[in-house]
Scaffold this motif. Structure first.
Motif, PDB file in Angstrom:
ATOM      1  N   PRO A  92      -1.758  11.258   7.258  1.00  0.00           N
ATOM      2  CA  PRO A  92      -1.324  10.820   6.562  1.00  0.00           C
ATOM      3  C   PRO A  92      -1.197  10.800   4.598  1.00  0.00           C
ATOM      4  O   PRO A  92      -0.351  11.021   4.456  1.00  0.00           O
ATOM      5  CB  PRO A  92      -2.049   9.749   6.975  1.00  0.00           C
ATOM      6  N   GLN A 111       1.069   0.516   0.102  1.00  0.00           N
ATOM      7  CA  GLN A 111       1.143   2.094   0.737  1.00  0.00           C
ATOM      8  C   GLN A 111       0.136   3.070   0.386  1.00  0.00           C
ATOM      9  O   GLN A 111      -0.547   3.347   1.729  1.00  0.00           O
ATOM     10  CB  GLN A 111       3.204   2.728   0.880  1.00  0.00           C
ATOM     11  N   GLY A 114      -3.033   1.308   1.757  1.00  0.00           N
ATOM     12  CA  GLY A 114      -2.651   0.395   3.155  1.00  0.00           C
ATOM     13  C   GLY A 114      -3.578   2.689   3.804  1.00  0.00           C
ATOM     14  O   GLY A 114      -3.784   2.474   5.150  1.00  0.00           O
ATOM     15  N   ILE A 115      -2.734   3.316   3.421  1.00  0.00           N
ATOM     16  CA  ILE A 115      -2.965   4.758   3.981  1.00  0.00           C
ATOM     17  C   ILE A 115      -4.409   5.146   4.246  1.00  0.00           C
ATOM     18  O   ILE A 115      -5.022   5.601   5.281  1.00  0.00           O
ATOM     19  CB  ILE A 115      -2.134   5.668   3.663  1.00  0.00           C
ATOM     20  N   THR A 118      -6.257   3.244   6.173  1.00  0.00           N
ATOM     21  CA  THR A 118      -6.611   3.835   7.484  1.00  0.00           C
ATOM     22  C   THR A 118      -7.014   5.259   7.604  1.00  0.00           C
ATOM     23  O   THR A 118      -8.081   5.801   8.640  1.00  0.00           O
ATOM     24  CB  THR A 118      -4.888   4.560   7.994  1.00  0.00           C
ATOM     25  N   ASN A 236       7.028   8.118   4.108  1.00  0.00           N
ATOM     26  CA  ASN A 236       5.404   7.533   2.975  1.00  0.00           C
ATOM     27  C   ASN A 236       4.958   5.723   4.918  1.00  0.00           C
ATOM     28  O   ASN A 236       3.423   5.503   5.025  1.00  0.00           O
ATOM     29  CB  ASN A 236       5.861   6.698   2.156  1.00  0.00           C
ATOM     30  N   ARG A 237       5.839   5.581   4.927  1.00  0.00           N
ATOM     31  CA  ARG A 237       6.256   4.103   5.505  1.00  0.00           C
ATOM     32  C   ARG A 237       5.685   4.990   6.945  1.00  0.00           C
ATOM     33  O   ARG A 237       4.510   3.982   7.851  1.00  0.00           O
ATOM     34  CB  ARG A 237       7.244   3.199   5.373  1.00  0.00           C
ATOM     35  N   SER A 240       1.817   5.291   7.680  1.00  0.00           N
ATOM     36  CA  SER A 240       0.728   5.020   7.738  1.00  0.00           C
ATOM     37  C   SER A 240       0.113   3.953   8.711  1.00  0.00           C
ATOM     38  O   SER A 240      -0.140   3.393   9.553  1.00  0.00           O
ATOM     39  CB  SER A 240       0.854   3.230   6.267  1.00  0.00           C
TER      40      SER A 240
END
Length: 268
Positions: A92, A111, A114-115, A118, A236-237, A240
């Motif tokens: 990611p 974003q 979030g990544i 993750t 990008n989305r 994630s």
């Protein structure tokens, strides 16, 4: 897409020790290509490449599955499980960096956060089973190539706006089947096991179920959904969501394979 990838562990665990990685890849993409060709002939999926440039499709297919799976397979064979998991958890981040550098799409703060969360979660689950190192430079190079090729594949799909998701998926399966089936045949010939390769799905039900799941669910459906996601919500989305496959894999292992569950896995 990520749920299907996460469940693949349950279906393929018993088959990995019965055949070489090239045998599995060769049969996986051959089954997938044949199945999707039948879907095209039946009118379920439509492919129309007339008048469209072929180079972008070839580039996408070369990056994933050919380079990605080749580098991943050889890298994992030379490294420990924790090292391999740590490298692949960086996909990611690499995808986000490639999107920023090539597509000029800057990720939002949420974003990026979030990544990063993750990545931390995946690393926690990877290291839950222990940390060990092989110190294999070639292994690190192979897995670095796998991470980079997947990130560039994501960017390539995002840029290939002139093709449908079905057309991109079909090109990926066609090149994957050609390369990996040829490599598997060459390996079998050199080992004097060509008959074993050809008859393996008929003789081994566990292997057959594994290649059917990987070929149809992972290679056709999941790749199609991956291409659709990247095309419609961006690199990008989509990046994630990659950690979801790790969570599904752990949950499936606990529920179906009765594997132990540790607090560190829970945190991850």
């Amino acid at each position: 897409c990520e749920t299907l990838f996460g469940l693949s562990y349950v279906f393929t665990k018993d088959a990995t020790g019965r055949a070489t990685p090239l045998m599995i890849l060769g049969w996986r993409f051959t089954v997938a290509f044949i199945a999707m060709t039948l879907c095209v002939l039946a009118g379920i999926m439509k492919i129309n490449l007339k008048g469209k440039p072929k180079k972008p499709l070839i580039l996408i297919a070369a990056l994933n599955p050919v380079i990605y799976f080749t580098a991943e397979t050889w890298g994992i064979s030379k490294l420990t499980a924790s090292e391999s998991g740590a490298f692949l958890a960086c996909i990611p981040i690499a995808s986000l960096m490639a999107s920023t550098a090539i597509l000029r799409i800057r990720p939002s703060i949420r974003q990026t956060a979030g990544i990063l969360i993750t990545l931390i979660g995946v690393l926690a689950t990877v290291f839950a089973s222990g940390i060990s190192a092989s110190f294999s430079p070639s292994g690190y190079a192979f897995l670095a190539a796998a991470v980079i090729s997947y990130a560039l594949y994501s960017v390539g799909v995002s840029k290939a706006s002139g093709y449908t998701e079905a057309e991109m998926t079909y090109a990926m399966l066609m090149l994957g089947a050609a390369v990996f089936s040829a490599a598997a045949a060459a390996e079998a010939l050199m080992a004097g096991k060509l008959e074993t390769l050809l008859l393996l799905p008929l003789r081994d039900k566990a292997f057959l179920s594994a290649v059917l799941y990987q070929g149809i669910c992972c290679s056709i459906v999941a790749l199609f959904l991956s291409n659709m996601a990247i095309s419609r919500i961006g690199v990008n989305r989509t990046a994630s969501f990659i950690g979801l496959s790790t969570a599904v894999s752990i949950a499936a292992g606990i529920l179906f394979l009765r594997e132990p569950f540790t607090p560190l896995q829970g945190v991850g």
